[in-house]
Design an enzyme around this catalytic site. Structure first.
Site, PDB file in Angstrom:
ATOM      1  N   HIS A 182       1.802   1.796  -3.414  1.00  0.00           N
ATOM      2  CA  HIS A 182       0.862   2.686  -4.152  1.00  0.00           C
ATOM      3  C   HIS A 182       1.033   4.256  -4.029  1.00  0.00           C
ATOM      4  O   HIS A 182       0.815   5.106  -4.772  1.00  0.00           O
ATOM      5  CB  HIS A 182      -0.512   2.213  -3.982  1.00  0.00           C
ATOM      6  CG  HIS A 182      -1.132   0.882  -4.444  1.00  0.00           C
ATOM      7  ND1 HIS A 182      -0.687   0.777  -5.814  1.00  0.00           N
ATOM      8  CD2 HIS A 182      -1.564  -0.384  -4.004  1.00  0.00           C
ATOM      9  CE1 HIS A 182      -1.059  -0.414  -6.140  1.00  0.00           C
ATOM     10  NE2 HIS A 182      -1.572  -1.137  -5.102  1.00  0.00           N
ATOM     11  N   GLU A 187       0.855  -1.291   0.143  1.00  0.00           N
ATOM     12  CA  GLU A 187       0.003   0.001   0.112  1.00  0.00           C
ATOM     13  C   GLU A 187       0.660   1.206  -0.097  1.00  0.00           C
ATOM     14  O   GLU A 187       0.415   2.262  -0.569  1.00  0.00           O
ATOM     15  CB  GLU A 187      -0.994  -0.056   1.135  1.00  0.00           C
ATOM     16  CG  GLU A 187      -1.655  -1.055   1.454  1.00  0.00           C
ATOM     17  CD  GLU A 187      -2.548  -1.580   0.014  1.00  0.00           C
ATOM     18  OE1 GLU A 187      -2.903  -0.780  -0.673  1.00  0.00           O
ATOM     19  OE2 GLU A 187      -2.722  -2.840  -0.272  1.00  0.00           O
ATOM     20  N   HIS A 226       0.488  -1.986  -9.866  1.00  0.00           N
ATOM     21  CA  HIS A 226       0.586  -3.236  -9.817  1.00  0.00           C
ATOM     22  C   HIS A 226       1.393  -3.969 -11.001  1.00  0.00           C
ATOM     23  O   HIS A 226       1.333  -3.317 -12.079  1.00  0.00           O
ATOM     24  CB  HIS A 226      -0.983  -3.975  -9.948  1.00  0.00           C
ATOM     25  CG  HIS A 226      -1.639  -3.771  -8.756  1.00  0.00           C
ATOM     26  ND1 HIS A 226      -3.406  -3.900  -8.787  1.00  0.00           N
ATOM     27  CD2 HIS A 226      -1.639  -3.770  -7.323  1.00  0.00           C
ATOM     28  CE1 HIS A 226      -3.393  -3.511  -7.578  1.00  0.00           C
ATOM     29  NE2 HIS A 226      -2.651  -3.476  -6.698  1.00  0.00           N
TER      30      HIS A 226
END
Length: 863
Positions: A352, A349, A358
């Site tokens: 990100h 996380e 991804h």
């Protein structure tokens, strides 16, 4: 109190005591969770090597924690030596610890001095190995020998003093899980670029990719997470172990993770924790912005909850949101007693937030990892093995985000944890040290002596920063970090440090992209730029009517995002441009995701048909958000997108801040004036009088050029003056022109030629008179007579014969008489008396500059 509690950060010096009361256990004990993750394990008693003598780890922990630590550990029947150093950047300075009393009173313990109990290092004899271990509560961590041999170390349930339980990572069977990005994705990532790393055609004085970045992290444990541990001390120990693994994961990307705070909701949750991760994330980010960020500055906050999310999702974050006060955070489910599983999920996380998307399926994003299922941290879902490394795709995505201006808050150097005692070789500069490049085998700094931690003779600095080159400090004002976009500002060396100052950017609301956007959080993106990042070069915004029609409908083809329940939110006509991206032309396939549905529609505009096309992008089953316009995009005159609404730009306060700069500067991200060249901070009201270095250099260059011109003119005038004087003095001139070689000795003077050649010789050269008598003529007069050109016949009678002198007064010896009579005077000579041309092969006559020698005894050369 038990020994483990004394050392499991016992560890605390000054500050408020930590809460030690038992917490009601409503989330299940560690023992109960461990039953679901049973795997073959082997207990082992590690030993600490001090002066090559093995000592029990338990005994060492009773005395003190040595900064360098060597542990002898048995793995799969083989003995290995772990060479470790304390991670002093994990807990910078004095972290803030927060918990709550039963009546709801918040207790803030600031200024705690934590004794460092976390280590990083390698395994002796294994190149490329790495170790991440904490000794706060037993021996916990991760040992990676090779990509195929990795082990976790955990303490047994309820036993913090016994030997660790060692497991191969392949034996860990964690529940399958996925990640879901929030619908508020704020940047559009691309597929990996075709060029390899390091081959971008961008020149940087100091590459921001290789410069070390630091993420100031705050971890928040909700009420269900806090109930899993007997007291705050155990929760803090586990948090440190997780943070250490996070730092280990990101370190190869030149990103360090520093835990600046821990908050535990020990009595109740301060926000609604929902099984829907989107709802939980939305609530947590609002609380972070309103309550956490004002009292505890940080770069990212991660919520860890003991509540299970619905479905396979274990976490959610917002793409490319680092440094954002609104969206830099994530939520994570504590789905495993293994710290490795939780740390890998939080790293996903946090990745990100740093702009990492991804990984693509297949072999396009290779990643070293345990065989046979080699997984990377940024894979969309992992069924069994947690990721230990970032893929090449993640490295490229981070490089692109940094070069696009992301992460301006990451370049601030934080103070490390105060040392217990200075130790040369721990790679931290401590009192009494000028540098520290590690042990002798690790030191690659030519400026630092690894044995003494002192600078080498002649060195001014250690080469650990961009402001040091060849062991010398760069001058003040040298640009150490160039701009990374329209909204970034350059940084310059201070002149007394090897480190570059913290990164700053233009303040929010400063115009950029030619007025098509304003800066927000250090980034600038116009609508056209966003379309091109999704659809490639040539993509442009859709027609205004097509854009407004789509986004006001509130469906998969156009909206202003999704609410926490997952339904689409329609835009008002005023806010339509701040909703979902609507583009035209460009590529047939997007750079992110794929086209799921395509809709064509013809709209009538005052009797004119307008063809519109809209797409529904498939971003993956775990990504449930449309791509929305970036904050700061212009949506009208004096209007920009803020929170996906079209609002007045003056709400950002840029004009108010700029007024403090008095028209000679702009506001930076710290709300300080960045003055124009020639004006001094802090308010840009004082004009600098000193000329710039460039102006000084130009003036010096012109001065040197002027001196050279004057010297050349003086030399030329002197040479002309000498030549004029020689022309006036005639043969007695003492100055002559330079000759390329010695002059030929002339033949005897001919009276006619002498009279005629004197004028010619005076125009050619004037050799200096000899300083001593000349030697006899080495050339025979007979040969001279044969080679000399015949003069014109005399026009008047010859003078009388000279009187014969005595032998004492005669000149050179008389040459022998000619063997045959000389030819008669030739007819048809050129009456002008010109010398023969070069075709005759006769050298030109050179008139001597000295008096002629006495004539021979004969009266004529022609007899």
């Amino acid at each position: 109190m038990r020994l483990a509690l004394l050392w499991a950060l016992g560890l605390l010096g000054a500050g408020s005591p930590l809460p030690s009361w038992p917490l009601p256990n409503i989330g299940g004990t560690e023992e109960q969770q461990a039953e679901s993750e049973k795997a073959p394990r082997e207990p082992l008693e590690p030993q600490v090597l001090q002066d090559d003598l093995p000592i029990s780890l338990k005994k060492v922990l009773q005395t003190s924690l040595p900064e360098p630590l060597r542990i002898k550990l048995e793995l799969d029947g083989d003995s290995h030596i772990l060479e470790l150093l304390q991670n002093r950047e994990l807990v910078p300075g004095r972290p803030t610890l927060v918990w709550y009393q039963p009546d709801g009173t918040r207790v803030v313990s600031e200024g705690h001095t934590l004794e460092n109990c976390c280590y990083q290092g390698r395994v002796r004899g294994y190149a490329g190995s790495w170790v991440s271990i904490c000794t706060c509560s037993g021996l916990r961590g991760l040992v990676v020998l090779t990509p195929e041999r990795s082990y976790t170390l955990e303490q047994g349930p309820g036993d913090l003093q016994g030997p660790p339980i060692i497991s191969r990572i392949q034996d860990l069977h964690l529940p399958g899980h996925t990640c879901a990005l929030s619908w508020r994705e704020s940047v559009h990532t691309q597929k990996p670029p075709e060029h390899p790393l390091g081959q971008r055609h961008i020149r940087r004085r100091r590459d921001v990719v290789t410069e070390t970045k630091t993420v100031e992290l705050v971890i928040v444990a909700d009420h269900s997470e806090a109930q899993k541990y007997r007291d705050f001390q155990h929760l803090l120990n586990r948090t440190l172990e997780v943070a250490l693994l996070l730092d280990t994961f990101f370190r190869p990307l030149n990103v360090r993770v520093a835990l600046v705070g821990l908050e535990a909701w020990t009595q109740r949750d301060l926000v609604e924790i929902s099984p829907n991760p989107a709802v939980t994330l939305e609530n947590f980010l609002h609380w972070r912005r309103a309550h956490l960020l004002p009292r505890l500055p940080h770069d990212s906050a991660q919520l860890v909850t003991g509540t299970s999310f619905s479905g396979p999702t274990v976490g959610m974050a917002i793409q490319n949101s680092i440094c954002s006060p609104d969206f830099s955070g994530g939520v994570n489910m504590d789905h495993s007693t293994s710290i490795l599983g939780v740390a890998s999920s939080i790293a996903h996380e946090l990745g990100h937030s740093l702009g990492l998307d991804h990984d693509l399926p297949g072999n396009s994003c290779p990643c070293p990892g345990p065989a046979p299922a080699k997984t990377c941290i940024m894979e969309a879902s992992t069924d069994f093995l947690p990721g230990l490394n970032f893929s090449n795709c993640s490295r490229r995505a981070l490089e692109k985000a940094l070069l696009d201006g992301m992460g301006s808050c990451l370049f601030e150097r934080l103070p490390s944890l105060p040392p217990m005692a200075a130790f040369c070789g721990n790679m931290f500069v401590e009192p009494g040290e000028q540098c520290d490049c590690g042990f002798l085998d690790d030191c690659v700094d030519p400026c630092c002596d690894s044995l003494t931690c002192q600078l080498r003779p002649g060195a001014q600095c250690a080469s650990d920063g961009p402001c040091c080159q060849n062991c010398q400090l760069r001058p003040s004002g040298w640009q150490c970090r160039p701009t990374r976009g329209d909204c970034d500002l350059p940084e310059f060396c201070p002149g007394d440090s090897s480190q570059c100052p913290p990164d700053v950017s233009l303040g929010d609301g400063e115009p950029c992209a030619g007025g098509q956007a304003v800066c927000m959080h250090g980034r600038c993106a116009s609508y056209a730029q966003q379309c091109q990042s999704l659809w490639g070069p040539g993509a442009q915004p859709a027609a205004p009517l097509c854009l407004q029609t789509a986004n006001t409908r509130g469906n998969a083809f156009g909206s202003c995002g999704r609410n926490p329940s997952g339904s689409y939110v329609s835009c008002t006509p005023r806010d339509a441009i701040c909703g979902q991206l609507q583009c035209q032309t460009g590529r047939t396939q997007p750079l992110l995701g794929s086209i799921r549905d395509l809709l064509w529609e013809t709209i009538d505009v005052n009797g004119t048909e307008l063809n519109c096309s809209w797409v529904h992008l498939d971003l993956g089953s775990d990504v449930a958000q449309p791509l929305l316009t970036l904050p700061g995009t212009a949506c009208g005159p004096g209007l920009v997108c803020i929170d996906h609404r079209c609002q007045r730009v003056d709400l950002l306060g840029a004009q108010e801040c700029r007024s403090k700069c008095h028209g000679h500067g702009v506001c930076d991200s710290n709300r300080h004036c960045y003055c124009e060249e020639g004006w001094a901070p802090p308010d840009c009201t004082t004009q600098l009088k000193a000329t710039s270095s460039l102006t000084t250099g130009l003036l010096l260059s012109l001065l040197v050029l002027l001196v050279l011109v004057m010297l050349g003119a003086s030399y030329w005038y002197r040479a002309r003056l000498h030549q004029r004087l020689c022309q006036l003095k005639g043969p007695t001139c003492q100055y002559r022109a330079a000759q390329s070689g010695p002059s030929e000795r002339p033949g005897p003077p001919q009276r006619a030629l002498l009279a005629r050649g004197t004028k010619q010789a005076s125009a050619l050269s004037f050799p200096a008179p000899p300083s001593r008598p000349l030697p006899p003529d080495p050339v025979s007069k007979r040969l001279q007579a044969e080679l000399a050109d015949r003069p014109n016949p005399p026009t008047r009678p010859l003078p009388a014969d000279p009187v014969v002198r005595s032998p004492k007064s005669q000149g050179p010896a008389k040459p022998p008489p000619p063997r045959k009579p000389l030819p008669a005077d030739p007819q048809g000579r050129c009456p002008s008396g010109d010398l023969p041309g070069p075709g005759a092969g006769i050298p030109p006559l050179v008139v001597p500059s000295r008096p002629a020698p006495p004539p021979p005894t004969v009266s004529s050369l022609y007899l």
